[in-house]
Design an enzyme around this catalytic site. Structure first.
Site, mmCIF file in Angstrom:
data_model
loop_
_atom_site.group_PDB
_atom_site.id
_atom_site.type_symbol
_atom_site.label_atom_id
_atom_site.label_comp_id
_atom_site.label_asym_id
_atom_site.label_seq_id
_atom_site.Cartn_x
_atom_site.Cartn_y
_atom_site.Cartn_z
ATOM 1 N N GLN A 273 11.674 -1.108 -10.166
ATOM 2 C CA GLN A 273 11.410 -2.225 -9.267
ATOM 3 C C GLN A 273 10.754 -3.359 -10.048
ATOM 4 O O GLN A 273 9.683 -3.190 -10.629
ATOM 5 C CB GLN A 273 10.515 -1.817 -8.104
ATOM 6 C CG GLN A 273 10.418 -2.929 -7.056
ATOM 7 C CD GLN A 273 9.513 -2.582 -5.899
ATOM 8 O OE1 GLN A 273 8.307 -2.525 -6.064
ATOM 9 N NE2 GLN A 273 10.104 -2.357 -4.728
ATOM 10 N N TYR B 142 5.152 -10.848 -1.710
ATOM 11 C CA TYR B 142 5.059 -11.239 -3.115
ATOM 12 C C TYR B 142 5.940 -12.475 -3.379
ATOM 13 O O TYR B 142 6.472 -13.072 -2.458
ATOM 14 C CB TYR B 142 5.382 -10.045 -4.005
ATOM 15 C CG TYR B 142 4.390 -8.918 -3.790
ATOM 16 C CD1 TYR B 142 3.028 -9.123 -4.015
ATOM 17 C CD2 TYR B 142 4.793 -7.659 -3.332
ATOM 18 C CE1 TYR B 142 2.104 -8.116 -3.790
ATOM 19 C CE2 TYR B 142 3.871 -6.648 -3.105
ATOM 20 C CZ TYR B 142 2.528 -6.882 -3.333
ATOM 21 O OH TYR B 142 1.595 -5.889 -3.099
ATOM 22 N N ARG C 240 14.978 -5.442 -2.491
ATOM 23 C CA ARG C 240 14.107 -5.034 -1.382
ATOM 24 C C ARG C 240 13.667 -6.254 -0.582
ATOM 25 O O ARG C 240 13.199 -7.240 -1.132
ATOM 26 C CB ARG C 240 12.877 -4.298 -1.898
ATOM 27 C CG ARG C 240 12.091 -3.612 -0.776
ATOM 28 C CD ARG C 240 10.856 -2.897 -1.282
ATOM 29 N NE ARG C 240 10.672 -1.630 -0.595
ATOM 30 C CZ ARG C 240 9.487 -1.059 -0.373
ATOM 31 N NH1 ARG C 240 8.375 -1.629 -0.803
ATOM 32 N NH2 ARG C 240 9.398 0.105 0.248
ATOM 33 N N GLY D 269 7.801 7.559 0.882
ATOM 34 C CA GLY D 269 6.738 7.100 0.017
ATOM 35 C C GLY D 269 5.633 8.120 -0.152
ATOM 36 O O GLY D 269 5.683 8.973 -1.038
ATOM 37 N N ARG D 270 4.623 8.047 0.701
ATOM 38 C CA ARG D 270 3.455 8.921 0.550
ATOM 39 C C ARG D 270 3.791 10.411 0.491
ATOM 40 O O ARG D 270 3.132 11.143 -0.249
ATOM 41 C CB ARG D 270 2.452 8.643 1.667
ATOM 42 C CG ARG D 270 1.782 7.285 1.532
ATOM 43 C CD ARG D 270 0.632 7.136 2.489
ATOM 44 N NE ARG D 270 0.029 5.810 2.395
ATOM 45 C CZ ARG D 270 -1.108 5.470 2.988
ATOM 46 N NH1 ARG D 270 -1.755 6.355 3.721
ATOM 47 N NH2 ARG D 270 -1.589 4.245 2.867
#
Length: 383
Positions: A104, A190, A237, A332-333
């Site tokens: 990424q 971002y 993304r 993810g987690r």
């Protein structure tokens, strides 16, 4: 442990771009803030990613394309020779285990601090305005602390062009390091998201104002990176209707209808969507009808594979695939605490619980020491 459940949608093979994948289970990008000096992936990262190579595709932690692009302490880059060599060891380890890995590519834009910027400069942004966020920077005692973000400086046209070139070089560096693909990070508040968003982009030149102008930088980056390494090795993304770090798009339908129509012409490997249920580090229990409608429109308009990310479990992931809302699911987690997550999902086995205190920064604890099912079984035999 129960018997394997009957549904196999998550475990059906598929293809995205140039990559054949054995399942639909993707490891989401996870910032862990453990890079070594020089923002080089630490030796522990080799084990960390190797342990999780059973994912159909690993998407690496967000990796800055330049020193200017850094916004968090101890995050890795892909703009120096040492960083390329560090990532090459990671990619080799994943490939030895039969896995696939995409990097990424990240520029945080205004979500940064002078401690990271070349020459101590202020962070860069589409528009100079206060940033409603904190920066995670190194503290005097070696621990990370949160600090106020200084007001950023507005990027010049020349500065924007340099950033496009940085994305291209970073993509080439990732491929040189042996990674299989790259994912352009244009979500979560971002830099590229800041340009897209009317709440953070008040420019009056060709990069601001209309949705076409605000989408210009994103599309220039996509086109330049695709020309450099091939569009079939490029993912993207996005976070439609995301609110991270002050994002507040006035007309998300108009913006994302344009963006998706343009992306659909470019034959990317995949589109990675952060569900509107994601609210920072929390997952909302309900998604509003407007967001649901926008996500349906994106699904209908984009002809390539879509990865969904949004706090999924085995059960609602299967439902999302069955409903056709996405083609792959990013976890993810659960991957933090369960290096063998695909096997646990296949068997409907209990999951290790993650330790939030060790998510960002630290050593092997909470990083490479979570046990697999096989290791737990061995412990029981020898206990």
């Amino acid at each position: 442990m129960t018997d394997p459940i009957s549904s196999d949608l998550l475990f059906a093979p598929t293809r995205i771009g140039a990559l054949d994948l054995p399942s639909r289970i993707v490891m989401a990008p996870l910032t862990r803030s453990r890079a070594a000096e020089g923002n080089v992936p630490a030796p522990l990262a080799i084990d960390y990613y190797r342990q999780r190579a059973s994912a159909a595709l690993i998407i690496t932690e967000a990796t800055q394309i330049s020193q200017q692009g850094q916004g968090y302490a101890w995050t890795p880059g892909i703009h120096t020779q040492a960083q390329i060599e560090g990532w090459a060891k990671v990619a080799d380890a994943v490939h030895q285990e039969g896995g696939r890995i995409a990097m990424q590519l990240w520029h945080v834009g205004r979500v940064s601090h002078t401690v990271f910027q070349p020459g101590g400069a202020r962070p860069v942004a589409p528009t100079a305005m206060p940033v409603p966020a904190k920066a995670f920077i190194p503290g005097e005692n070696g621990q990370g602390i949160y600090a106020d973000i200084p007001d950023p400086q507005e990027l010049t046209i020349a500065g924007i062009q340099m950033i496009v070139a940085d994305y291209v070089q970073a993509a080439r560096n990732a491929i040189t390091a042996g990674l299989d693909a790259v994912e352009i990070h244009a979500a979560n508040g971002y830099l590229l998201d800041q340009f897209l968003n009317s709440g953070s982009n008040w420019r009056t030149d060709r990069y601001g104002g209309s949705v076409e102008n605000r989408a210009r930088l994103l599309l220039e980056v996509v086109d330049a990176v695709s020309a450099a390494i091939g569009s079939q090795r490029v993912g993207l993304r996005l976070s439609p209707m995301g609110k991270s770090f002050g994002m507040d798009e006035a007309d998300p339908e108009a913006l994302f209808h344009h963006v998706i129509a343009e992306l659909n012409k470019r034959e990317l490997a995949y589109l990675h969507l952060v569900e509107p249920t994601v609210k920072g580090r929390e997952i909302a229990t309900e998604i509003d009808p407007r967001a649901q409608a926008l996500m349906r429109d994106i699904r209908a308009s984009f002809s390539g594979p879509i990865i969904l990310a949004g706090g999924y479990t085995r059960w609602n992931a299967e439902q999302a695939l069955a409903d056709g809302r996405g083609d792959l699911i990013a976890f993810g987690r659960p991957f933090i605490a369960n290096p063998d997550l695909p096997e646990r999902l296949r068997l409907d086995a209990p999951l290790n619980q993650g330790d939030p205190a060790s998510f960002f920064g630290g050593d092997a604890r909470g990083y490479t020491d979570y046990p697999t099912l096989a290791e737990l079984a061995e412990r029981e035999l020898t206990a």
